[in-house]
Enzyme design. Structure first.
Site, short mmCIF file in Angstrom:
data_model
loop_
_atom_site.label_atom_id
_atom_site.label_comp_id
_atom_site.label_asym_id
_atom_site.label_seq_id
_atom_site.Cartn_x
_atom_site.Cartn_y
_atom_site.Cartn_z
N PRO A 172 27.30 35.63 39.91
CA PRO A 172 28.51 35.68 40.72
C PRO A 172 29.74 35.87 39.83
O PRO A 172 29.86 35.19 38.82
CB PRO A 172 28.55 34.31 41.39
N GLU A 173 30.59 36.81 40.20
CA GLU A 173 31.80 37.05 39.42
C GLU A 173 32.99 36.38 40.13
O GLU A 173 32.80 35.74 41.16
CB GLU A 173 31.97 38.55 39.20
N LYS B 8 35.24 31.78 36.82
CA LYS B 8 33.94 31.54 37.43
C LYS B 8 33.67 30.05 37.68
O LYS B 8 32.57 29.67 38.03
CB LYS B 8 32.84 32.13 36.55
N ARG C 210 25.06 42.39 27.03
CA ARG C 210 24.73 42.75 28.41
C ARG C 210 24.73 44.26 28.52
O ARG C 210 25.49 44.96 27.85
CB ARG C 210 25.76 42.18 29.40
#
Ligand SMILES: [Zn+2]
Length: 263
Positions: free
Chosen positions: A2-3, A52, A251
């Protein structure tokens, strides 16, 4: 993962549904049991997001700090909720609704001083009035690539892997450009793009980078597979060339090397 749009979306939802009532807070799985007792039965006064992170503040001054991490998820139920399913770390039951939290990377009870320490380590959050001038100072003093800096929560808070790929593509930036070689003009475009995309994500509760013109339908009707321009794609929507996926800051980044050349 989740961002930032998701944590702000959840904070608003939980604030509107759970505040001003005494909450029954338990830990069916057990790992949060000791902390749950510290706030069980208390009234929630506000729910806020910073990047976050989420903070549930009680009238007593105690705060539940949640970071969803990669796997954290809330499930909503009507109250009273059914028996817990899976590893429910925290269950919050209000007057009409309940939420089960599974798989967070952080779920603990803290005080204001610890909350302030967590927030002080974050860069500006575009969804929380964060100032672009602060982010610019963070970027221009770093020799790390902008594609890595965007994921660093101390540089800018709330950006994850999807927003990173989509804003770099929208602004046509070369993700390998070191922060200290990025032009102010490019940074300003990047910030505007990020703020706009995060606001759209907050509004719809999911990341959407395409415009309604590109999608051919209103944004509320965009199918999940059509909502990104580049993330998860193999072909560039602008030039038709191949999308490559180098690792930047550990990433996978979706990138069109032909289109993303600006510094
Ligand atoms: Zn391209």
């Amino acid at each position: 993962m989740p961002e930032g749009h998701k944590t702000h979306h959840l904070a608003k939802l939980h604030h509107s549904i759970l505040c001003d009532h005494p909450l029954r807070i338990t830990s069916p799985q057990g790992r949060f049991r000791g902390d749950a007792r510290k706030v069980n039965g208390q009234c929630l006064s506000t729910v806020r997001a910073a990047g976050k992170h989420m903070f549930y503040e009680f009238d007593s001054g105690r705060i539940i700090h949640v970071h969803l991490g990669r796997y954290g998820k809330f499930r909503q139920h009507d109250a009273p909720p059914p028996l817990p399913v899976g590893q429910v770390r925290m269950r919050m039951v209000g007057a009409d609704h309940a939420f089960d939290l599974t798989g967070p990377s952080t779920c603990r009870v803290i005080d204001q001083a610890v909350r302030d320490e967590v927030v002080a380590k974050l860069g500006p959050d575009p969804l929380d009035g964060g100032r672009s001038s602060v982010a610019w100072e963070n970027v221009r003093h770093s020799s790390k690539p902008i594609g890595g800096l965007l994921l660093d929560q101390a540089v800018v808070a709330g950006v994850g892997n999807i927003f990173r790929a989509e804003v770099l593509f929208e602004t046509r930036l070369d993700p390998y450009t070191p922060g200290n070689e990025l032009s102010k003009e490019s940074f300003d475009r990047l910030w505007r793009s990020l703020r706009k995309m995060m606001r759209t994500g907050l509004k719809y509760g999911r990341i959407i980078s395409v415009t309604s013109r590109e999608a051919g339908v209103p944004l509320s009707e965009v199918q999940a597979k059509d909502r990104f321009r580049i993330y998860g794609k193999t072909e560039c929507p602008s030039c038709g060339g191949p999308i490559c996926t180098p690792e930047i800051a550990a990433r996978k980044l979706y990138l069109c090397e032909s289109c993303q050349t600006q510094h």
